[in-house]
Design a protein around this motif. Structure first.
Motif, PDB file in Angstrom:
ATOM      1  N   LEU A  46      -9.569 -15.193 -10.677  1.00 47.25           N
ATOM      2  CA  LEU A  46      -8.824 -14.209  -9.912  1.00 47.25           C
ATOM      3  C   LEU A  46      -9.334 -14.192  -8.478  1.00 47.25           C
ATOM      4  N   GLU A  47      -8.416 -14.051  -7.530  1.00 51.26           N
ATOM      5  CA  GLU A  47      -8.768 -14.055  -6.111  1.00 51.26           C
ATOM      6  C   GLU A  47      -8.416 -12.712  -5.462  1.00 51.26           C
ATOM      7  N   ILE A  48      -9.376 -12.140  -4.765  1.00 48.49           N
ATOM      8  CA  ILE A  48      -9.116 -10.976  -3.923  1.00 48.49           C
ATOM      9  C   ILE A  48      -9.407 -11.388  -2.485  1.00 48.49           C
ATOM     10  N   ALA A  69      -3.437  -7.570   9.466  1.00 44.61           N
ATOM     11  CA  ALA A  69      -4.823  -7.108   9.406  1.00 44.61           C
ATOM     12  C   ALA A  69      -4.905  -5.800   8.630  1.00 44.61           C
ATOM     13  N   GLY A  70      -5.885  -5.713   7.733  1.00 44.00           N
ATOM     14  CA  GLY A  70      -6.035  -4.525   6.900  1.00 44.00           C
ATOM     15  C   GLY A  70      -5.467  -4.686   5.512  1.00 44.00           C
ATOM     16  N   ASP A  71      -4.793  -5.806   5.263  1.00 44.75           N
ATOM     17  CA  ASP A  71      -4.231  -6.042   3.929  1.00 44.75           C
ATOM     18  C   ASP A  71      -5.297  -6.599   2.987  1.00 44.75           C
ATOM     19  N   VAL A  72      -5.181  -6.218   1.710  1.00 43.16           N
ATOM     20  CA  VAL A  72      -5.989  -6.787   0.631  1.00 43.16           C
ATOM     21  C   VAL A  72      -5.034  -7.468  -0.334  1.00 43.16           C
ATOM     22  N   THR A  73      -5.312  -8.716  -0.688  1.00 42.68           N
ATOM     23  CA  THR A  73      -4.452  -9.449  -1.613  1.00 42.68           C
ATOM     24  C   THR A  73      -5.123  -9.542  -2.978  1.00 42.68           C
ATOM     25  N   PHE A  74      -4.295  -9.522  -4.013  1.00 40.60           N
ATOM     26  CA  PHE A  74      -4.749  -9.476  -5.404  1.00 40.60           C
ATOM     27  C   PHE A  74      -3.950 -10.522  -6.167  1.00 40.60           C
ATOM     28  N   LEU A  75      -4.555 -11.702  -6.411  1.00 42.20           N
ATOM     29  CA  LEU A  75      -3.829 -12.825  -6.995  1.00 42.20           C
ATOM     30  C   LEU A  75      -4.453 -13.250  -8.317  1.00 42.20           C
ATOM     31  N   PRO A  76      -3.764 -13.040  -9.446  1.00 41.98           N
ATOM     32  CA  PRO A  76      -4.284 -13.520 -10.727  1.00 41.98           C
ATOM     33  C   PRO A  76      -4.450 -15.034 -10.720  1.00 41.98           C
ATOM     34  N   ARG A  77      -5.340 -15.532 -11.546  1.00 40.66           N
ATOM     35  CA  ARG A  77      -5.524 -16.980 -11.648  1.00 40.66           C
ATOM     36  C   ARG A  77      -4.222 -17.633 -12.097  1.00 40.66           C
ATOM     37  N   TYR A  78      -4.072 -18.892 -11.748  1.00 44.91           N
ATOM     38  CA  TYR A  78      -2.922 -19.712 -12.088  1.00 44.91           C
ATOM     39  C   TYR A  78      -1.626 -19.273 -11.397  1.00 44.91           C
ATOM     40  N   LEU A  79      -1.732 -18.438 -10.361  1.00 46.59           N
ATOM     41  CA  LEU A  79      -0.537 -18.001  -9.635  1.00 46.59           C
ATOM     42  C   LEU A  79      -0.403 -18.834  -8.356  1.00 46.59           C
ATOM     43  N   TRP A 120       4.269 -13.455 -15.367  1.00 41.28           N
ATOM     44  CA  TRP A 120       5.723 -13.361 -15.206  1.00 41.28           C
ATOM     45  C   TRP A 120       6.172 -11.966 -14.763  1.00 41.28           C
ATOM     46  N   ARG A 121       5.268 -10.989 -14.793  1.00 43.68           N
ATOM     47  CA  ARG A 121       5.619  -9.652 -14.321  1.00 43.68           C
ATOM     48  C   ARG A 121       5.060  -9.340 -12.933  1.00 43.68           C
ATOM     49  N   VAL A 122       4.299 -10.269 -12.389  1.00 46.11           N
ATOM     50  CA  VAL A 122       3.724 -10.052 -11.065  1.00 46.11           C
ATOM     51  C   VAL A 122       4.779 -10.342 -10.004  1.00 46.11           C
ATOM     52  N   GLN A 123       5.044  -9.381  -9.159  1.00 45.67           N
ATOM     53  CA  GLN A 123       5.949  -9.583  -8.034  1.00 45.67           C
ATOM     54  C   GLN A 123       5.124  -9.835  -6.786  1.00 45.67           C
ATOM     55  N   GLY A 124       5.547 -10.817  -5.995  1.00 46.33           N
ATOM     56  CA  GLY A 124       4.790 -11.199  -4.816  1.00 46.33           C
ATOM     57  C   GLY A 124       4.486 -10.039  -3.887  1.00 46.33           C
ATOM     58  N   LYS A 125       5.469  -9.180  -3.695  1.00 49.14           N
ATOM     59  CA  LYS A 125       5.282  -8.055  -2.770  1.00 49.14           C
ATOM     60  C   LYS A 125       4.185  -7.101  -3.233  1.00 49.14           C
ATOM     61  N   ASN A 126       3.905  -7.080  -4.540  1.00 51.87           N
ATOM     62  CA  ASN A 126       2.877  -6.186  -5.069  1.00 51.87           C
ATOM     63  C   ASN A 126       1.480  -6.798  -5.035  1.00 51.87           C
ATOM     64  N   CYS A 127       1.388  -8.055  -4.579  1.00 54.66           N
ATOM     65  CA  CYS A 127       0.092  -8.720  -4.486  1.00 54.66           C
ATOM     66  C   CYS A 127      -0.600  -8.442  -3.154  1.00 54.66           C
ATOM     67  N   ILE A 128       0.108  -7.803  -2.219  1.00 56.59           N
ATOM     68  CA  ILE A 128      -0.450  -7.512  -0.896  1.00 56.59           C
ATOM     69  C   ILE A 128      -0.448  -6.002  -0.683  1.00 56.59           C
ATOM     70  N   ALA A 132      -3.332   1.164   5.145  1.00 55.03           N
ATOM     71  CA  ALA A 132      -2.772   2.498   5.386  1.00 55.03           C
ATOM     72  C   ALA A 132      -2.281   3.135   4.092  1.00 55.03           C
ATOM     73  N   GLN A 133      -1.683   2.336   3.211  1.00 55.15           N
ATOM     74  CA  GLN A 133      -1.142   2.873   1.960  1.00 55.15           C
ATOM     75  C   GLN A 133      -2.200   2.949   0.866  1.00 55.15           C
ATOM     76  N   TYR A 134      -3.157   2.011   0.903  1.00 52.48           N
ATOM     77  CA  TYR A 134      -4.183   1.960  -0.146  1.00 52.48           C
ATOM     78  C   TYR A 134      -5.581   1.915   0.499  1.00 52.48           C
ATOM     79  N   PRO A 135      -5.987   2.993   1.161  1.00 53.47           N
ATOM     80  CA  PRO A 135      -7.292   2.996   1.858  1.00 53.47           C
ATOM     81  C   PRO A 135      -8.471   2.798   0.912  1.00 53.47           C
ATOM     82  N   LYS A 136      -8.359   3.284  -0.318  1.00 51.99           N
ATOM     83  CA  LYS A 136      -9.461   3.142  -1.276  1.00 51.99           C
ATOM     84  C   LYS A 136      -9.674   1.673  -1.624  1.00 51.99           C
ATOM     85  N   VAL A 137      -8.597   0.940  -1.811  1.00 53.13           N
ATOM     86  CA  VAL A 137      -8.693  -0.485  -2.120  1.00 53.13           C
ATOM     87  C   VAL A 137      -9.393  -1.221  -0.983  1.00 53.13           C
TER      88      VAL A 137
END
Length: 313
Positions: A46-48, A69-79, A120-128, A132-137
């Motif tokens: 998994l990549e963050i 700038a300020g984005d965190v990406t969350f990519l499961p393996r094999y994606l 198959w349920r991961v949407q690209g837009k939800n990986c970033i 501002a929206q997710y300060p805790k992350v």
């Protein structure tokens, strides 16, 4: 009209530290150019990612998703994905790689049978996820990176706790997004990630015998269609991918145990030591014996650091 060329997809193998299996890639080397790669790639962990500057595009599952700038990406393996900056820019990143199953298996209750989202349920837009929206992350991700960089006393314990909190937060966000997207699941299963059941089965059952017919049945495809679709998406044949997964697990055993090479080859699913040696040498470039000697020497070297345990194929 000429047919559109299909993207080449590369498999990048990252080897994690033995005693603290979190890999950090950070520093000025990790600037992403504005040149779009012709190749997608995916990882065995998994990549963050954390974007510190500039902006650009990340392509995920056929979606072109903007980042800044300020984005965190969350990519499961094999994606499969690729990243490129906006024209004239070179975005600066840090990356964390780890295996949730290996790292958090003693922290999660037994009810959690799967540690990563279904591809198959991961949407690209939800990986970033934006700061501002997710300060805790963002706060947790940057704190993990700083702990690994500075390596102050008890940094491993601190980094582990922060990363566990971060991962739980990411799972909560994904769970919400997954619920919202459930109505699209059937449509997604008809797309490129229809092979996800096979990928997940290989990942958890690599040590057992399996056939292409069986893997095709898992995906509700004919064997011929499955072979074609798998190679189209992953850039390799199903049994070659199975072999590379077994070799990856063998590397872990070679580094962390004193088991014989024959025993390890059998544990990861090879029924012939010659087949194991041949597959290992083709993938890793050296024999299992040579690789073990180099890996164990590096692992016990006083100069070895978490930043040095990396490789790719």
């Amino acid at each position: 009209m000429p047919r559109k060329k299909k993207p080449v997809i590369e498999y990048r193998h990252y080897s994690l530290p033995i005693h603290f299996p979190i890999l950090l890639l950070s520093g000025d080397r990790w600037r992403i150019s504005d040149i779009k790669s012709e190749h997608l790639h995916f990882h065995n962990h998994l990549e963050i990612g954390i974007c510190y500057s500039d902006s650009g595009i990340m392509e995920i599952k056929g979606e072109a998703v903007p980042f800044k700038a300020g984005d965190v990406t969350f990519l499961p393996r094999y994606l499969p994905h690729t990243t490129y900056s906006s024209p004239g820019e070179a975005s600066l990143w840090s990356y964390l790689f780890f295996s949730p199953e290996d790292l958090f298996q003693h922290s999660f209750k037994s009810a959690y049978s799967s540690f990563e989202p279904n591809l198959w349920r991961v949407q690209g837009k939800n990986c970033i996820l934006n700061k501002a929206q997710y300060p805790k992350v963002y706060s947790l991700a940057t704190s993990v990176v700083e702990e690994l960089k500075q390596q102050n006393p008890y940094y491993q314990e601190s980094a582990y706790g922060l990363l566990l909190s971060l991962y739980i937060e990411l799972l909560r966000i994904h769970s919400t997004n997954e619920t919202l997207a459930e109505q699209d699941t059937e449509h997604s299963l008809k797309g490129d990630f229809i092979i996800s059941p096979a990928l997940e089965y290989i990942t958890t059952n690599y040590m057992t015998p399996m056939t292409i017919d069986f893997l095709a049945d898992l995906c509700h495809l004919s064997t011929t269609h499955f072979r074609r679709k798998f190679h189209e998406i992953m850039g390799t044949a199903p049994l070659e991918f199975l072999s590379s997964t077994r070799i990856e697990e063998a590397c872990k055993q070679l580094k962390s145990t004193e088991d014989s090479i024959l025993s390890i080859s059998e544990q990861v699913g090879f029924h012939s030591i010659s087949s194991f040696n041949r597959s290992f040498s083709r993938l890793m470039g050296v024999s299992p014996k040579e690789w073990r000697k180099a890996a164990q020497s590096e692992a016990h070297s006083a100069k070895a650091s978490i930043l040095e345990f990396t490789g790719w194929v």
